[in-house]
Design a protein around this motif. Structure first.
Motif, PDB file in Angstrom:
ATOM      1  N   THR A  89       9.358   4.749  -8.812  1.00  0.00           N
ATOM      2  CA  THR A  89       8.243   4.643  -7.875  1.00  0.00           C
ATOM      3  C   THR A  89       6.944   4.357  -8.616  1.00  0.00           C
ATOM      4  OG1 THR A  89       7.925   7.032  -7.986  1.00  0.00           O
ATOM      5  CG2 THR A  89       9.321   6.183  -6.223  1.00  0.00           C
ATOM      6  N   ARG A  90       5.968   3.884  -7.858  1.00  0.00           N
ATOM      7  CA  ARG A  90       4.592   3.724  -8.338  1.00  0.00           C
ATOM      8  C   ARG A  90       3.757   4.777  -7.635  1.00  0.00           C
ATOM      9  NH1 ARG A  90       5.905  -1.686  -7.017  1.00  0.00           N
ATOM     10  NH2 ARG A  90       4.649  -1.469  -5.136  1.00  0.00           N
ATOM     11  N   LYS A  91       3.018   5.534  -8.418  1.00  0.00           N
ATOM     12  CA  LYS A  91       2.282   6.637  -7.830  1.00  0.00           C
ATOM     13  C   LYS A  91       0.794   6.339  -7.824  1.00  0.00           C
ATOM     14  CE  LYS A  91       1.592   9.423 -12.028  1.00  0.00           C
ATOM     15  NZ  LYS A  91       1.817  10.727 -12.662  1.00  0.00           N
ATOM     16  N   GLN A  92       0.128   6.955  -6.838  1.00  0.00           N
ATOM     17  CA  GLN A  92      -1.320   6.921  -6.754  1.00  0.00           C
ATOM     18  C   GLN A  92      -1.782   8.254  -6.202  1.00  0.00           C
ATOM     19  OE1 GLN A  92      -1.576   3.711  -3.734  1.00  0.00           O
ATOM     20  NE2 GLN A  92      -2.706   5.195  -2.527  1.00  0.00           N
ATOM     21  N   SER A 104      -4.984   0.209  -6.974  1.00  0.00           N
ATOM     22  CA  SER A 104      -3.606   0.691  -7.046  1.00  0.00           C
ATOM     23  C   SER A 104      -2.893  -0.014  -8.184  1.00  0.00           C
ATOM     24  CB  SER A 104      -2.887   0.434  -5.716  1.00  0.00           C
ATOM     25  OG  SER A 104      -2.783  -0.957  -5.485  1.00  0.00           O
ATOM     26  N   SER A 105      -1.609   0.363  -8.349  1.00  0.00           N
ATOM     27  CA  SER A 105      -0.848  -0.225  -9.454  1.00  0.00           C
ATOM     28  C   SER A 105      -0.632  -1.716  -9.286  1.00  0.00           C
ATOM     29  CB  SER A 105       0.514   0.494  -9.559  1.00  0.00           C
ATOM     30  OG  SER A 105       1.213   0.381  -8.331  1.00  0.00           O
ATOM     31  N   ASP A 106      -0.660  -2.211  -8.051  1.00  0.00           N
ATOM     32  CA  ASP A 106      -0.479  -3.653  -7.854  1.00  0.00           C
ATOM     33  C   ASP A 106      -1.809  -4.399  -7.748  1.00  0.00           C
ATOM     34  OD1 ASP A 106      -1.316  -2.593  -5.511  1.00  0.00           O
ATOM     35  OD2 ASP A 106       0.321  -3.382  -4.266  1.00  0.00           O
ATOM     36  N   HIS A 135       3.759   8.286  -3.577  1.00  0.00           N
ATOM     37  CA  HIS A 135       4.645   7.415  -4.340  1.00  0.00           C
ATOM     38  C   HIS A 135       5.149   6.295  -3.451  1.00  0.00           C
ATOM     39  CE1 HIS A 135       4.977  10.240  -7.784  1.00  0.00           C
ATOM     40  NE2 HIS A 135       4.772  11.147  -6.839  1.00  0.00           N
TER      41      HIS A 135
END
Length: 920
Positions: free
Chosen positions: A494-497, A512-514, A599
């Protein structure tokens, strides 16, 4: 006159007092005389010469004399003061005679009576016998000789009495720490450790049983069942608690072999479990829901032990109880050095030397090795609640490095408060432990970074073995429910924030991660809770997603939609989601450094793809696999930290480009610029987004494919609705209170409540069985009613722009099919033949292309002939199963889609203000 005097009693002469008469029970001197006579009788018997050929009568006399002595001591404790008998017992040291009689006789009844005498002396609390060194030596000499020598076969009753006596002593040590010096005397030499370290010898700790025999006797029996194990475990807890008040005891425990004995005992109990395990239900206890499918109870490997055998269940219960004892010891230990020494032994001797090698050596090809390891891991993770043990086990087995972004925060209860450095003894012990377990060739050392629990779970999720897949899905569900902060970034990539928190402000990252810009709306009432982020779904998107899944649910329940069941599922889901929010609130309030993350799960996640691949063959999967799979997916969907975007909900919330131009209202001319901006943002959020094949969630696409397969079954079985209604009725009738099928449905059997201690209840950890979950809820559907409640067919205005209320489906159009009653009774053999006929499923592309062109030409209520053998064996035929098996799987699928609709609506309703739904 004499007659009257005799009748009413005579009167004494004036001035003379009547003679006072004391009963023997109230006269201290009389009690003392009686006690002396009883003790002298014991001495007289003990001084008689032994005659081996005629010793039994003498032993019986001695037992009766000791019983008499114990009874007099108990009576003396209850009598009025002064207690001369207890004073005489302390001065004369009668316990030395009693101890010698028990040791010399080696006769189990005399040992039991002698234990009763010691218990009576301790319980008197008059002369404080526990502070007497001679008393302690006499008691421990007797216990050591009769318990550890092995020359006397003690009954359970006698051994229980002895352990209860030792437990009483340890309880007194806990309440009166000053008496510890009487029962414990350290003679350990710390310089011996330096010799072991310098010479690189195998050091497991210094054995000094004479220093503290009370501790060793109890640690040898902590794994016992019944009261013996309870007394031993609780007594040891009190001793470890005393380490925080005695530096000498702390140093002695660290340098002794007690930590090694505890860790090796846990490893021995784990090794006692079978390496090859079968989790197939036996025929005698096969649940009805599994019996109505193609479930096989025969394991292909005869050496695999059944998980339902009493022997295996007893071994498993013993291992889990010892694991719970480890948690209790760490919780009661008041010495940071002792606690870290125990944790070092747990990691090095159990995790690294035993548990990880079993994971590394497990295989799916030997028919049971992976099943066993995955099943044992799930049982341990359900039992473990102590933060330090959970953190140590999962960070090691999942190969989470300290500098990794997926590294969870430290446990809520730190091992060492105020970061006090370790004592020299603890440092030497750890160094010697590492040297003793180091491999001879460092290059041959195997570490989790090469193969860890994540790899095992991923490989097992793709396995063709139904048992392996079932055990894997249960483990995933357990980790998501109980230890989910270790799942994100490991099992699921997962990508978390930063997520909106409750009770205090959190700073959202700018991007965010993207790379998407994140924004947050703060309320004007002074609270510090962000309303949403850029990843939040709009109200229109939530409405569309819920409506789409509701269409699938109503299409599955073509005969009658279960309104009552849906309301019940919504209520249970709401309870579960709210419990998670309460748990997050509790964690935040307990730990100011606790950070709650949101996530995002990408659709290309390997484990998610494995789950979706398993879902795509739902109708032909093993029924227990489907029950575990739907349980896992519902647990994922109900996890408040895991977002639904992409895999269950829409990837984006872009409004539809086909939205018609709206005529402005006259009153909008009087709005200010700020009011108009808020109104436009709200109107945009209410607009439904575009729904296409590119934006549709992965889960929805697979469910659509399953509906296509279901249409294929309908083309072959015109009376499918009738058969489904009959199967639903059979399942509901088989689920009776006398023979319940399962636990509460879905994820609701493991509700995460904020706990006040680190230990959860064992009944909750061992009672949940996902193999039979959800069937009880599925049976609540009223599939045999003659009239159907009207499902929501017409659209309903939602002027408030909020998600639909709990218990009501979103507004959709549906033409409900008429209800098909179960078929009339017919020949049982013909019905069985029909249900056992196999149905093959061509590829999805073939089914999709043939759905629009094929029409049914028969109106018969019986099943149509299946394709011939050549067609069934065509290359396009991927899977096949009997009609009997497919019917039960359809029932499970109905309940699963119903829960999906409930989760989407409940999350929007409960978490709408926490970042789940965007209103602007």
């Amino acid at each position: 006159m004499d007659w009257w005097s005799r009748l009413v009693g005579g009167t004494s002469a004036p001035g003379l007092k009547p003679p006072q008469r004391h009963s023997p029970a109230s006269d201290p001197q009389a009690r003392l005389s009686r006690f002396k006579r009883a003790f002298n009788h014991v001495l007289e018997i003990c001084n008689r010469p032994r005659q081996p050929d005629h010793e039994q009568p003498l032993l019986d006399q001695l037992k009766k004399a000791l019983d008499r002595l114990a009874a007099l001591l108990r009576d003396e404790s209850r009598a009025s003061i002064p207690h001369l008998c207890l004073q005489y017992a302390a001065v004369s040291q009668i316990y030395t005679v009693v101890s010698r009689a028990a040791i010399v006789s080696q006769y189990e009844p005399i040992i039991y009576s002698a234990t009763a005498v010691f218990a009576a002396l301790i319980d008197s609390e008059e002369e404080d016998f526990l502070c007497s060194a001679p008393f302690a030596r006499s008691l421990m000499r007797m216990v050591t000789k009769v318990v550890t020598s092995g020359t006397v076969l003690l009954s359970i009753e006698t051994e229980t009495a002895i352990l209860e006596l030792l437990f009483t002593v340890s309880a007194k040590i806990r309440l009166q720490p000053e008496i510890l010096a009487v029962w414990f005397r350290s003679s350990a030499r710390s310089d011996l450790e330096d010799v072991f370290v310098r010479e690189n010898r195998n050091f497991v700790g210094i054995t000094q049983r004479e220093d503290f025999p009370l501790c060793y006797i109890m640690i040898d029996r902590v794994h016992n069942d019944g009261r013996i194990g309870d007394f031993a475990r609780t007594g040891l807890l009190y001793i470890f608690e005393a380490t925080g008040r005695s530096v000498a005891l702390q140093e002695w425990v660290i340098s002794s072999d007690l930590p090694t004995l505890m860790a090796s005992g846990l490893g021995a109990l784990y090794s006692q479990l079978s390496r090859e395990l079968s989790i197939l239900h036996p025929d005698a206890t096969l649940p009805a829901v599994l019996a109505m499918s193609d479930y096989s109870t025969i394991h292909p490997r005869a050496t695999a032990e059944s998980a339902f055998l009493e022997k295996h269940q007893a071994h498993m219960a013993t291992f889990l109880s010892y694991l719970a004892f480890w948690q209790d010891v760490l919780d009661h230990c008041r010495s940071a050095d002792v606690k870290e020494t125990l944790l070092d032994h747990f990691q090095i001797l159990f995790l690294q030397q035993l548990l990880y090698p079993s994971i590394l050596q497990s295989s799916d090809t030997d028919a049971g090795s992976s099943v066993a390891v995955l099943t044992y891991m799930r049982a341990m993770l359900e039992e473990l609640q102590y933060p330090d043990l959970v953190h140590m086990m999962l960070t090691y087995l999942l190969a989470i490095s300290a500098d990794s972004e997926t590294m969870p925060s430290a446990p809520a209860t730190p091992v060492r408060p105020l970061m006090i450095p370790r004592s020299p003894t603890a440092q030497r012990r750890r160094q010697s432990l590492l040297l003793s377990t180091a491999p001879k060739n460092p290059d041959e050392a195997l570490e989790p970074k090469f193969f860890n629990l994540t790899d095992l779970v991923l490989n097992s999720a793709r396995s063709s073995n139904a048992q392996t897949t079932f055990a894997t899905l249960r483990l995933i569900s357990t980790m998501l429910t109980r230890h989910k902060r270790y799942v994100f970034g490991t099992l699921f990539m997962t990508r978390k924030q930063m997520a909106p928190s409750i009770g205090e402000a959190r700073v959202l990252p700018e991007h965010s991660s993207d790379g998407q810009k994140l924004t947050a709306s703060w309320p004007e009432d002074g609270t510090t809770r962000p309303k949403y982020s850029a990843t939040s779904q709009t109200v229109g998107a939530v409405e569309v997603v819920a409506a789409k899944y509701a269409e699938l649910a109503i299409a599955l329940y073509s005969h009658e939609f279960p309104e009552d069941t849906y309301e019940s599922v919504c209520e249970d889901t709401r309870y579960y989601v709210e419990a998670q929010t309460l748990q997050n609130t509790f964690s935040t309030s307990q730990d100011n450094d606790y950070t709650l993350y949101s996530h995002s799960l990408p659709t290309k996640d390997p484990l998610l793809q494995a789950l979706m691949a398993r879902l795509s063959s739902f109708l032909t999967n093993s029924l227990d696999v489907n029950l575990a799979l739907t349980h896992t997916l519902i647990t994922m969907a109900s996890c408040v930290e895991l977002r639904l975007d992409g895999w269950l909900a829409l990837r984006t919330s872009t409004p539809s480009s086909n939205t018609r131009q709206r005529t402005p209202r006259p009153w909008e001319a009087y709005m200010t610029n700020d009011e108009r901006a808020v109104s436009d943002a709200l109107r945009t959020a209410l607009q439904p987004p575009e729904w296409s094949a590119d934006t549709a969630p992965v889960l929805y696409t697979i469910l659509q494919n399953l509906m296509t397969q279901l249409d294929h079954v309908r083309s072959l079985v015109p009376n499918l609705n009738s058969l489904l209604a009959s199967r639903q009725h059979m399942l509901q009738a088989s689920s009776t209170p006398e023979d319940p099928l399962s636990e509460p449905p879905s994820h609701l059997s493991n509700r995460p409540f904020p706990a006040s201690s680190h230990h959860n209840h064992k009944d909750e950890a061992q009672s949940h069985d996902p193999s039979e979950s959800r069937t009880k809820s599925a049976h609540q559907n009223k599939a045999t009613n003659n009239t159907a409640p009207s499902p929501p067919h017409s659209k309903r205005e939602n002027t408030a722009g909020e998600p639909h209320a709990r218990g009501h489906l979103p507004s959709i159009h549906n033409q409900a099919n008429p209800i098909h009653q179960p078929p009339p009774p017919e020949d049982m053999s013909s019905t069985t033949d029909i249900l056992m006929q196999p149905i093959s499923f061509p590829s999805i592309a073939t089914l999709t292309s043939s759905t629009s062109t094929s029409t049914s030409t028969s109106t018969s209520t019986s099943i149509l002939p299946l394709p011939d053998g050549d067609t069934a064996r065509s290359k396009e035929a991927q899977d096949s199963a009997s009609l009997n098996h497919i019917l039960t799987n359809i029932i499970v699928l109905q309940q699963f889609v119903l829960e999906i609709v409930a989760v989407v609506q409940v999350r929007a309703a409960v978490l709408g203000g926490e970042g789940e739904v965007r209103f602007s």
